[in-house]
Design an enzyme around this catalytic site. Structure first.
Site, PDB file in Angstrom:
ATOM      1  N   PRO A 115       8.695  -1.748 -43.241  1.00 57.83           N
ATOM      2  CA  PRO A 115       8.630  -3.089 -44.004  1.00 57.83           C
ATOM      3  C   PRO A 115       8.303  -2.715 -45.487  1.00 57.83           C
ATOM      4  CG  PRO A 115       6.732  -2.969 -42.678  1.00 57.83           C
ATOM      5  CD  PRO A 115       7.515  -1.490 -42.304  1.00 57.83           C
ATOM      6  N   LYS A 116       9.174  -2.140 -46.205  1.00 58.62           N
ATOM      7  CA  LYS A 116       8.892  -1.923 -47.644  1.00 58.62           C
ATOM      8  C   LYS A 116       9.312  -2.805 -48.661  1.00 58.62           C
ATOM      9  CE  LYS A 116       8.835   3.083 -46.885  1.00 58.62           C
ATOM     10  NZ  LYS A 116       7.445   3.631 -47.205  1.00 58.62           N
ATOM     11  N   LYS A 117       8.573  -3.294 -49.462  1.00 60.51           N
ATOM     12  CA  LYS A 117       9.203  -4.171 -50.784  1.00 60.51           C
ATOM     13  C   LYS A 117       8.538  -3.558 -51.942  1.00 60.51           C
ATOM     14  CE  LYS A 117       9.334  -8.490 -50.266  1.00 60.51           C
ATOM     15  NZ  LYS A 117       8.949  -9.908 -50.169  1.00 60.51           N
TER      16      LYS A 117
END
Length: 250
Positions: A115-117
């Site tokens: 879940p990368k931002k």
């Protein structure tokens, strides 16, 4: 390019210049600052997806410096991992991750479902203190501090924690906006070499942000902190639950 060539070559986008190379990916001198804290159990229930379960309302806030990452380069990552159980397997659910390096953001999301931002984390030693920070744009949303190497940790326990599985919720939409992939993925770090592990007094401050809601899991009490360095390999994952295959009443 013929269809069979597309099928043979397709791995990541763009087709002729993928965002990152194929794994596995070896990390050398990966440095962790992990602050474990107690949070609101009702808030935690609202973000941990079934069939994962948690026993204690704990969250691990991580700042990780990765100076030598095969295929990804040198970068820093920060985020929240929730200790969970899947059937009889104990591991960690990766709830949120923030970093500022394109290949691990794109490859991590496409392949594993991390879940990368995009954001700006940092971890550094300031004289006697290990300091981790996380900025989303111009806003500081997390600050973690720990006394630098105040005592040694049990290497066996730290190594065991690194070898526990990580659970990820991989989501890929269809072109019409409906769900095409919605899976619970499990992966493990392999060939782990622990180079040192230390503890110390710690603090953690989280601030609200509309698009990086780390403070939605508030800090009620800091439980422990760990600082360690390790070499390890990030290998491919396994699908352990398909949400699209379960009954609509589940």
């Amino acid at each position: 390019m013929k269809s069979r060539d597309v099928r043979a070559q397709a791995y990541s986008m763009p087709l002729t210049s993928p965002a990152c190379p194929r794994g596995p990916h070896r990390f050398v001198d990966r440095e962790y600052l992990i602050i474990t804290y107690r949070t609101d159990p009702d808030r935690l229930r609202g973000v941990v997806p079934q069939p994962l379960e948690f026993h204690d309302p704990l969250v691990q806030f991580e700042f990780i410096r990765m100076p030598d990452s095969a295929g990804f380069g040198s970068y820093i990552e920060s985020g929240q991992v929730i200790p969970v159980r899947f059937n009889d397997v104990i591991g960690g659910y990766s709830h949120a991750m923030y970093l500022d390096d394109g290949p691990p953001i794109l490859g991590g999301r496409e392949l594993w479902g991390f879940p990368k931002k995009y954001a700006h984390p940092a971890v550094e030693v300031y004289r006697d203190t290990l300091v981790g920070t996380l900025d989303y744009g111009p806003v500081r949303i997390a600050t973690g501090t720990m006394g630098f190497k105040h005592w040694a940790l049990d290497d066996t326990e730290v190594l065991a924690s690194l070898c526990k599985p990580t659970f990820l919720l991989k989501i890929i939409p269809h072109v019409d906006g409906s769900l095409r992939v919605c899976e619970l993925v499990s992966l493990k770090m392999e060939d782990v070499i622990l180079k040192g592990a230390w503890g110390g007094p710690a603090s953690l401050d989280l601030r609200p942000h509309a698009l990086a809601p780390v403070a939605d899991l508030p800090v009620l009490e800091v439980v422990s902190a760990a600082h360690f360095i390790a070499d390890l390999t990030l290998d491919l994952g396994t699908v352990v639950h398909d949400y699209l295959a379960e009954p609509h009443t589940a």
